[in-house]
Design an enzyme around this catalytic site. Structure first.
Site, PDB file in Angstrom:
ATOM      1  N   LYS A   1       0.919   4.027  -2.961  1.00  0.00           N
ATOM      2  CA  LYS A   1       0.558   5.407  -2.663  1.00  0.00           C
ATOM      3  C   LYS A   1       1.719   6.368  -2.937  1.00  0.00           C
ATOM      4  O   LYS A   1       1.493   7.529  -3.309  1.00  0.00           O
ATOM      5  CB  LYS A   1       0.089   5.522  -1.216  1.00  0.00           C
TER       6      LYS A   1
ATOM      7  N   TYR B   1       0.830  -1.208   0.000  1.00  0.00           N
ATOM      8  CA  TYR B   1       0.000   0.000   0.000  1.00  0.00           C
ATOM      9  C   TYR B   1       0.871   1.268   0.000  1.00  0.00           C
ATOM     10  O   TYR B   1       0.605   2.218  -0.744  1.00  0.00           O
ATOM     11  CB  TYR B   1      -0.902  -0.037   1.225  1.00  0.00           C
TER      12      TYR B   1
END
Length: 292
Positions: free
Chosen positions: A165, A161
Site C-alpha cells: 500500500k 500489505y
C-alpha cells in the site's frame, strides 16, 4: 443528469464491499461500469443491481495481475461501451502474519494483487489514452488507486500489505507527474469501511449501529469521493491521497523534506548522534503504527 454521464469506468474487485459500492455509485451518476472481479457470479450480480436501476454494466473476470489479462479487460470495455474514461484499482487480498513468521508466498501474493494489479491495468489504459492524446483527441482520464492507513503509517501484522500500500502511494505520485501531459490524473484513496477483508478482525468495532443511526463503516460512504474523483469535475486534482470514512474526508500530508542541517563537508560517524537527535527533536513525530 449525473456528474459521470457518458463516462465509462472500470472497477476491479467490484463484486462486493467497497468495489460494489463504487460500481453502484458510478452507475447512479450516469457512468457505464465494467465490474471486474475474479468471482464472475458476484460481478454478474452487481451488474444486475445496476441494470435493475436503469444503468449499464458489464461483468468481467479477467486477470488484473498480467498485462494480457488487463488488455482483455480493456478490449471488453471498448467492445461494449466504445470508450474508457477511468479505472478504480480496488481489488486486494490480505495474508496477515507477524513479519518473523511471514512466508515468501504470503509476501508475493499480496504484492501480486496489489502492486502488480495496480500496474498492469493502469499501464494498459495509459498506453491507450496516450495514443489518443498524441492523435490530437481530447483525453479526460482518471486513475484512482487504493492505498490504506497501513500504507500511510504501517500496521502490526501486515508488513506485506503495508509495503504494498505504501508502494501504491509512490506509484500514484509518479503517475500524476508523468501523465498530466496526456490528460490523465492519478489520485489515491485510503478508505476505512466494513468489507470482507475486515471480517473476523474488526467485526466488533465496525458493526452497524443497532439503533439504526448513521453507519460510519458502510462502504457506500466512501463511494461519493471516488465517484467525484472519476468525474470530469476533478480534472484539477492529481497526485493527492485522500482518507475517507463515514462523512469524514482528509487529504493526507505526505513525505516532505523536514528539519535539516548541512555541514558543507563530510560528516564523521561519531558526530551524528548529536546531529540526528537534534533533527529528530525538531521534526514532527510520525503517526504511530496501527496496533502499537
Amino acid at each position: 443528469m449525473g456528474i459521470c454521464d457518458n463516462r465509462t469506468i472500470i472497477i476491479t474487485g467490484a463484486g462486493g464491499g467497497l468495489g460494489r459500492a463504487y460500481a453502484l455509485g458510478f452507475a447512479a451518476e450516469g457512468a457505464k461500469v465494467v465490474v471486474n472481479d475474479i468471482r464472475q457470479e458476484a460481478a454478474a450480480k452487481v451488474c444486475e443491481e445496476i441494470e435493475a436501476n436503469g444503468g449499464e454494466a458489464l461483468a468481467n473476470s479477467d486477470d488484473i495481475t498480467s498485462v494480457a489479462g488487463a488488455s482483455k479487460i480493456l478490449e471488453a470495455a471498448l467492445g461494449r461501451f466504445n470508450e474508457v474514461h477511468g479505472v478504480v484499482n480496488n481489488a486486494g487480498v490480505c495474508r496477515d502474519k507477524m513479519f518473523a513468521t511471514m512466508t515468501e508466498e504470503d509476501w508475493d501474493q499480496v504484492m501480486q494483487v496489489h502492486l502488480r494489479g495496480h500496474f498492469c491495468l493502469a499501464n494498459v489504459l495509459t498506453r491507450y489514452w496516450r495514443e489518443r492524446s498524441k492523435a490530437g483527441e481530447p483525453v479526460n482520464a482518471r486513475i484512482i488507486n487504493t492505498s490504506s492507513g497501513a500504507g500511510l503509517q504501517g500496521s502490526i501484522g501486515q508488513s506485506n500489505y503495508s509495503a504494498a500500500k505504501a508502494g501504491i502511494l509512490g506509484l500514484t505520485l509518479v503517475q500524476a507527474a508523468e501523465l498530466a501531459r496526456y490528460g490523465i490524473t492519478a489520485n489515491a484513496i485510503a478508505p476505512q469501511a466494513r468489507t470482507s477483508m475486515t471480517e473476523g478482525v474488526f467485526d466488533e468495532m465496525m458493526k452497524a449501529p443497532e439503533d439504526g443511526g448513521f453507519d460510519s463503516w458502510d462502504p457506500a460512504n466512501v463511494a461519493p469521493l471516488v465517484v467525484w474523483l472519476g468525474s470530469s469535475a476533478s480534472s484539477h486534482v492529481s497526485g493527492q491521497v485522500f482518507e475517507a470514512k463515514g462523512g469524514w474526508i482528509s487529504v493526507a500530508d505526505g513525505w516532505r523534506t523536514g528539519p535539516e542541517k548541512d555541514k558543507q563537508e563530510r560528516w564523521q560517524p561519531a558526530e551524528l548522534t548529536e546531529v540526528v537527535d537534534g533533527l529528530l527533536a525538531e521534526a514532527k513525530p510520525a503517526q504511530k503504527v496501527y496496533g502499537t
